[in-house]
Design a protein around this motif. Sequence first.
Motif, PDB file in Angstrom:
ATOM      1  N   PRO A 159     -16.159  37.985  -3.292  1.00 29.73           N
ATOM      2  CA  PRO A 159     -16.369  39.198  -4.522  1.00 29.73           C
ATOM      3  C   PRO A 159     -17.197  40.027  -4.041  1.00 29.73           C
ATOM      4  O   PRO A 159     -18.082  40.169  -2.963  1.00 29.73           O
ATOM      5  N   LYS A 160     -17.178  41.404  -4.600  1.00 28.84           N
ATOM      6  CA  LYS A 160     -18.098  42.308  -4.381  1.00 28.84           C
ATOM      7  C   LYS A 160     -19.565  42.205  -4.631  1.00 28.84           C
ATOM      8  O   LYS A 160     -20.492  42.390  -3.660  1.00 28.84           O
ATOM      9  N   SER A 161     -19.904  41.334  -5.702  1.00 29.51           N
ATOM     10  CA  SER A 161     -21.295  41.235  -6.022  1.00 29.51           C
ATOM     11  C   SER A 161     -21.738  39.704  -5.639  1.00 29.51           C
ATOM     12  O   SER A 161     -20.945  38.914  -5.287  1.00 29.51           O
ATOM     13  N   VAL A 162     -22.925  39.752  -5.198  1.00 32.29           N
ATOM     14  CA  VAL A 162     -23.520  38.528  -4.642  1.00 32.29           C
ATOM     15  C   VAL A 162     -23.713  37.514  -5.731  1.00 32.29           C
ATOM     16  O   VAL A 162     -24.475  37.869  -6.746  1.00 32.29           O
ATOM     17  N   THR A 163     -23.521  36.096  -5.443  1.00 29.74           N
ATOM     18  CA  THR A 163     -23.593  35.066  -6.430  1.00 29.74           C
ATOM     19  C   THR A 163     -24.480  34.041  -6.002  1.00 29.74           C
ATOM     20  O   THR A 163     -24.777  34.049  -4.643  1.00 29.74           O
ATOM     21  N   ALA A 164     -25.007  33.222  -6.865  1.00 33.16           N
ATOM     22  CA  ALA A 164     -26.041  32.317  -6.520  1.00 33.16           C
ATOM     23  C   ALA A 164     -25.372  31.091  -5.623  1.00 33.16           C
ATOM     24  O   ALA A 164     -25.994  30.470  -4.797  1.00 33.16           O
ATOM     25  N   GLU A 165     -24.155  31.004  -5.703  1.00 34.20           N
ATOM     26  CA  GLU A 165     -23.290  30.003  -4.937  1.00 34.20           C
ATOM     27  C   GLU A 165     -22.862  30.525  -3.532  1.00 34.20           C
ATOM     28  O   GLU A 165     -22.466  29.707  -2.664  1.00 34.20           O
ATOM     29  N   GLN A 166     -22.862  31.813  -3.351  1.00 34.65           N
ATOM     30  CA  GLN A 166     -22.267  32.382  -1.998  1.00 34.65           C
ATOM     31  C   GLN A 166     -22.719  31.816  -0.614  1.00 34.65           C
ATOM     32  O   GLN A 166     -22.265  31.319   0.115  1.00 34.65           O
ATOM     33  N   PRO A 167     -24.276  31.495  -0.783  1.00 35.75           N
ATOM     34  CA  PRO A 167     -24.880  31.010   0.640  1.00 35.75           C
ATOM     35  C   PRO A 167     -24.377  29.422   0.599  1.00 35.75           C
ATOM     36  O   PRO A 167     -24.094  28.778   1.934  1.00 35.75           O
ATOM     37  N   LEU A 168     -24.082  28.778  -0.369  1.00 35.07           N
ATOM     38  CA  LEU A 168     -23.556  27.301  -0.424  1.00 35.07           C
ATOM     39  C   LEU A 168     -22.322  27.231   0.319  1.00 35.07           C
ATOM     40  O   LEU A 168     -21.869  26.574   1.008  1.00 35.07           O
ATOM     41  N   HIS A 169     -21.395  28.114  -0.274  1.00 28.04           N
ATOM     42  CA  HIS A 169     -20.206  28.339   0.280  1.00 28.04           C
ATOM     43  C   HIS A 169     -19.962  28.926   1.582  1.00 28.04           C
ATOM     44  O   HIS A 169     -19.165  28.140   2.475  1.00 28.04           O
ATOM     45  N   LEU A 170     -20.778  29.695   1.999  1.00 27.63           N
ATOM     46  CA  LEU A 170     -20.871  30.186   3.285  1.00 27.63           C
ATOM     47  C   LEU A 170     -21.305  28.923   4.486  1.00 27.63           C
ATOM     48  O   LEU A 170     -20.940  28.871   5.475  1.00 27.63           O
ATOM     49  N   GLU A 171     -22.211  28.249   3.969  1.00 26.86           N
ATOM     50  CA  GLU A 171     -22.808  27.131   4.721  1.00 26.86           C
ATOM     51  C   GLU A 171     -21.483  26.089   4.669  1.00 26.86           C
ATOM     52  O   GLU A 171     -21.379  25.449   6.032  1.00 26.86           O
ATOM     53  N   GLN A 172     -20.803  25.768   3.748  1.00 24.63           N
ATOM     54  CA  GLN A 172     -19.624  24.796   3.876  1.00 24.63           C
ATOM     55  C   GLN A 172     -18.648  25.169   4.821  1.00 24.63           C
ATOM     56  O   GLN A 172     -18.118  24.609   5.619  1.00 24.63           O
ATOM     57  N   LEU A 173     -18.383  26.522   4.730  1.00 24.72           N
ATOM     58  CA  LEU A 173     -17.534  27.058   5.765  1.00 24.72           C
ATOM     59  C   LEU A 173     -17.903  27.077   7.226  1.00 24.72           C
ATOM     60  O   LEU A 173     -16.997  26.442   8.148  1.00 24.72           O
ATOM     61  N   ALA A 174     -19.251  27.337   7.426  1.00 21.28           N
ATOM     62  CA  ALA A 174     -19.913  27.108   8.823  1.00 21.28           C
ATOM     63  C   ALA A 174     -19.563  25.605   9.310  1.00 21.28           C
ATOM     64  O   ALA A 174     -19.204  25.496  10.577  1.00 21.28           O
ATOM     65  N   HIS A 175     -20.135  24.829   8.566  1.00 26.24           N
ATOM     66  CA  HIS A 175     -20.077  23.409   8.665  1.00 26.24           C
ATOM     67  C   HIS A 175     -18.658  23.126   9.227  1.00 26.24           C
ATOM     68  O   HIS A 175     -18.296  22.458  10.117  1.00 26.24           O
TER      69      HIS A 175
END
Length: 293
Positions: A159-175
């Motif tokens: 999404p365009k706007s930053v959400t509170a869950e984005q860091p968690l989702h990116l961390e899960q992707l990185a893992h």
Amino acid sequence: MSFLELPLELRLIIYEYAAVEGAAVTIGACELTGTGPDLVHRQYGDKRAPLPGLPPLHEPVILGGYSSRLLSISDPARIDVSSAPRPQDYLGETHHSTLSSLFLLNHQVNAELSTHFRVKNNRKTSLFIQFPFGLHVFKTKCPDFVRQARSIHIAGSYPKSVTAEQPLHLEQLAHLVSATLGKAPRYPIEKLEARIYFPGNDSYPRVWDDSSPVSVILRNVCGGFIDMEVARGRHGTGIYVSVRPHPEHKRVISTVWRRLVEGDSGQPDCGDWAVDKQWPEWNTEFTPSSPLP
């Protein structure tokens, strides 16, 4: 004669057949629709509770088989709670792959599998994961499915706007990327594909932000054949990243740009691009996306 009294060689053959998952598993989250009382009962009845980390009125879904609707941006799957069966994963239990269930049977079976069973020779499943919420479902509900994965295919939007869950989702992707294609990966796979759609006519710069899914994938891959296709259009930008292991852990990158036509009269809906029309079929080598106009 009980199962454990059979010769070890025969038990290993049985384990091999029993441990194989289906050719494809699709993981995501579905929006719930229906009347208020039905929605409340669906989420809270019989001691159930919504999965933390999902949007309101969404439910985790893990399907044996391939579902393009579960991955779709333009026409996402929904569950009508007035007619749908009760959720199978109420009480929040974790879904185990067949192989992991075998490990949990007893000490003897666990020891035999650990000593004699070669998991990597039985990786036959392709995981199709919705982004970003399917990643969260995968991490919290069925993380051990990666043991059986031959390939992983991710589709969704950023999404365009930053959400509170984005860091968690990116961390899960990185893992997930580091566990399968990082340095000395614990669960090596043959191929990772990610098709991420960035909505908006000004979306192209966001593709390369440090916090974008593309950057996360590139940072966590240790070498490999990395092929990228960037599809730019008036309504959004799509990027397709394909990663295959390199035998010498070198990093070989290629990038091509294409025109993305969507969203206007007679054209595909915005975001249709994210789901490859060739799926669930895929090639171990790099295969360009379905031709774009």
